[in-house]
Motif scaffolding. Structure first.
Motif, mmCIF file in Angstrom:
data_model
loop_
_atom_site.group_PDB
_atom_site.id
_atom_site.type_symbol
_atom_site.label_atom_id
_atom_site.label_comp_id
_atom_site.label_asym_id
_atom_site.label_seq_id
_atom_site.Cartn_x
_atom_site.Cartn_y
_atom_site.Cartn_z
ATOM 1 N N LYS A 1 17.593 78.193 35.371
ATOM 2 C CA LYS A 1 18.641 78.905 34.625
ATOM 3 C C LYS A 1 18.090 80.096 33.845
ATOM 4 O O LYS A 1 18.817 81.039 33.556
ATOM 5 N N ASP B 1 19.901 76.968 40.858
ATOM 6 C CA ASP B 1 19.414 75.743 41.500
ATOM 7 C C ASP B 1 18.005 75.914 42.066
ATOM 8 O O ASP B 1 17.210 74.978 42.047
ATOM 9 N N LYS C 1 24.548 84.259 42.794
ATOM 10 C CA LYS C 1 24.639 83.846 41.391
ATOM 11 C C LYS C 1 24.820 82.336 41.263
ATOM 12 O O LYS C 1 24.492 81.754 40.236
ATOM 13 N N TRP C 2 25.357 81.689 42.285
ATOM 14 C CA TRP C 2 25.488 80.241 42.286
ATOM 15 C C TRP C 2 24.186 79.577 42.746
ATOM 16 O O TRP C 2 23.876 78.465 42.328
ATOM 17 N N LEU C 3 23.455 80.252 43.598
ATOM 18 C CA LEU C 3 22.284 79.659 44.215
ATOM 19 C C LEU C 3 21.023 79.795 43.365
ATOM 20 O O LEU C 3 20.193 78.885 43.346
ATOM 21 N N ASN D 1 28.880 86.914 45.538
ATOM 22 C CA ASN D 1 28.680 86.020 44.400
ATOM 23 C C ASN D 1 27.870 84.762 44.720
ATOM 24 O O ASN D 1 27.555 84.001 43.805
ATOM 25 N N PHE D 2 27.542 84.539 45.972
ATOM 26 C CA PHE D 2 26.823 83.328 46.353
ATOM 27 C C PHE D 2 25.438 83.269 45.713
ATOM 28 O O PHE D 2 24.970 82.195 45.343
ATOM 29 N N ASN E 1 18.175 83.155 35.990
ATOM 30 C CA ASN E 1 19.533 83.595 36.287
ATOM 31 C C ASN E 1 20.015 84.622 35.271
ATOM 32 O O ASN E 1 20.707 85.571 35.630
#
Length: 77
Positions: free
Chosen positions: A54, A50, A45-47, A42-43, A57
């Motif tokens: 967006k 940034d 999807k957080w990165l 899941n990292f 994403n």
């Protein structure tokens, strides 16, 4: 569950420290590996928001869902 309820009420619940220690010795490394897998999975999807924004994403999430479906379909056969 209702049919099994009398058996659960008759059971004597005992905590065995030796078995608990064996279970922790076995399960703790698996738990750490599982946590590392979840973070690694899941990292991205957080990165991505940034780094790329967006808008990208959303497209990435759609492609990821499609890839998961294709992987499940391939594993079925």
């Amino acid at each position: 569950i209702i049919l099994l309820l009398p058996y659960f009420l008759k059971a004597k619940w005992v905590f065995d420290k030796a078995i608990f220690k064996q279970m922790l010795n076995y399960g703790l490394p698996i738990m750490i590996a599982g946590l590392a897998y979840v973070i690694n999975e899941n990292f991205d999807k957080w990165l991505i928001p940034d780094v790329l924004g967006k808008d990208i994403n959303g497209a990435y999430a759609g492609c990821y869902k499609l890839a998961v479906f294709m992987t499940i379909f391939i594993q079925a056969f």
